[in-house]
Design a protein around this motif. Sequence first.
Motif, short mmCIF file in Angstrom:
data_model
loop_
_atom_site.label_atom_id
_atom_site.label_comp_id
_atom_site.label_asym_id
_atom_site.label_seq_id
_atom_site.Cartn_x
_atom_site.Cartn_y
_atom_site.Cartn_z
N ILE A 157 0.89 -1.08 -0.01
CA ILE A 157 -0.03 -0.02 -0.04
C ILE A 157 1.02 1.21 0.07
O ILE A 157 1.94 1.54 0.73
CB ILE A 157 -0.94 0.01 1.30
CG1 ILE A 157 -1.85 -1.18 1.34
CG2 ILE A 157 -1.78 1.35 1.09
CD1 ILE A 157 -2.44 -1.05 2.54
N ARG A 159 0.78 5.14 0.31
CA ARG A 159 -0.18 6.25 0.88
C ARG A 159 0.19 7.73 0.45
O ARG A 159 1.53 7.98 0.45
CB ARG A 159 -0.54 6.20 2.21
CG ARG A 159 -1.09 4.61 2.66
CD ARG A 159 -1.27 4.84 4.23
NE ARG A 159 -1.50 3.20 4.66
CZ ARG A 159 -2.87 2.94 4.38
NH1 ARG A 159 -3.74 3.39 3.85
NH2 ARG A 159 -2.95 1.53 4.92
N LYS A 163 -3.74 12.90 1.36
CA LYS A 163 -5.04 12.01 1.09
C LYS A 163 -5.89 12.74 0.06
O LYS A 163 -7.12 12.94 0.06
CB LYS A 163 -5.72 12.23 2.54
CG LYS A 163 -5.15 11.54 3.72
CD LYS A 163 -5.96 11.50 4.88
CE LYS A 163 -5.25 10.54 6.07
NZ LYS A 163 -6.04 10.75 7.29
N SER A 457 -10.88 -1.23 -0.18
CA SER A 457 -10.77 -0.34 1.05
C SER A 457 -12.22 0.39 1.30
O SER A 457 -13.18 -0.10 0.65
CB SER A 457 -10.31 0.96 0.14
OG SER A 457 -10.24 2.36 0.97
N SER A 481 -4.90 6.35 -1.50
CA SER A 481 -4.21 5.03 -1.04
C SER A 481 -3.89 4.62 -2.54
O SER A 481 -5.06 4.17 -3.08
CB SER A 481 -4.73 4.23 -0.05
OG SER A 481 -4.91 4.90 1.20
#
Length: 577
Positions: A157, A159, A163, A457, A481
Amino acid sequence: MSSYIKSTYEYTKLRKNFGRQVLFQMVPAHLLDSINPDKEQQNLYILRNPVNREVQATMPQSEHETNTKELVIHEQGINHTEGGWPREVHLYNEEHTARHCRRVQHEENYIRTVLNLTPQMEHYIDQNNAVDMYQTYFDGMPSENPVEKYKIQIGNIFRDPLKRPVSCVVWTNEKKSKLAVSYRYNFSEDEIESKLKHVCYLWDVCKQTSPIYEFFPEHSCWQLACSPVDSNLMIAGLKNGTVSVFDIREGPNAILCSSIYNSHRAPISALLYTQSRTHSEFFTGSPDGQCLWWDIRNLSNPIDQLPMSVRLDPSEEPNLSNSEGVSSLQFDRGLPTKFLCGTESGLVINANRMGRSHSEILTSYWNAHSGPVRTVERSPCTLRMFITCGDWTVRIWSEEVRSAPIIVSKPYRHQVTDVAWAPLRYSSYMAICEGGMFYYWDLLRKYREPVSTLHISKHGLTKVTPHPEGNLIAVGDNQGSLFLLHPSENMTRSDSNDKVLMHQTYDRETRREHILDSRIKEIRLKVRLEENMPNVVTEESEDESEMFQTVENEYYKIVKEAQREMDNMSTLSSLST
């Protein structure tokens, strides 16, 4: 010259300080100490089941060479078309073969052999006649679980600290591919004052802690494309409609940018490389309703422009006021002059750049979805088929059928955001939705439901991009992500008969749609004739009534003239008398 002086120094040590000689002897085993277990620690002991151990050991190997006698093998085929014939009988001489058959038939063994084979042959004939070819055999047997097991795991993952939703994911064209990822905001960018708000990352698939490279476009990046010949060149389609070129070797800033006056008037929603000798041409699409072709060596002006206007009146000319907003593009190197364009109004336009007029360039279109066409992509099995996603469905289309798709998936619970074909498995495709679910379909294994489903998710998924070799799948979501998925081996490799079976499936579904389309046309024509039939009957009845009235009037006129003549004749006869 000074005389040579020899200096010496002696060390002395007593013999008793040298130590004694070591003498080994056999001594029986005896207990030195005993430690009793701790009861409190013993109660905390838990049995581990199962126990995983990793052991690395290799067996000793040796290499030996020897020369053996060479074995010569000769292969020779024979075609048994008429059975075995004696050497003196020529196969292609009818007289020789007929003479040999007559001589064999007159022998006593021939009659005895035929009589011995008759019961066995009759048994096989009766057995064949007793089998019902239309009967369903083994219908009541319980179904067994499939031998193949489909499995998908999340391997890594990556990230985003800010965001931001993932807008585009691209694999670089090199031996050890990397992931280039762009992000965009769902809200106004004026709320963010950080100068790093537009940063894009280049990730190594084996390192998730931090990206290996960062580049900074001037505006939010909506689309990315990697050069097919140079993995260091990246092209970014920005929110303000311009195009920027980045070179990893030069630095994080753009080395070339297009002018805002000669670019799109809306964000770039699609960006793809095209087939060219220099590998420097690409084209872009935007919701402003046009496609622009560019050359990376000169971004001052686009080399070509095409408004996507298909629903026009005969008196209208194609322009941006009557064009369809572009939401996705697809280009395949097998068809260098053709491309597919998905629009925001739900259309898929088939375009050919070799056309002379606008109607010849935009040859046809399909009413694909009730909303924007999120993705359009041609099938790796055949270029006649392509897949689209939009609203709550995924549909597979054929260029030979314009009225309806040949394969339609069941409606999803959430809106479908992206779809992609499996690169090396011709019968499979993958889809993602806003509910955070990943679906893997195999049309040869299961036709009505996916073979594997994985909840990736809790946020909505935005992009899915498989690796060209098929062993990795990159999926991005709305919180920045990026998930790296590892499918099982039977999901990445295709069998030898899969391509042939998929061609048969496409042909069967295309033929079925042709039959349904012709049947619908017949029904509509019949309804139209039935609706027009009363008008025809009334018109015929009116014509017949008018004809009868005319004949009747003529008849009465003739009768009146005949009566008048008869009256005149009677008057003349009375006068003569």
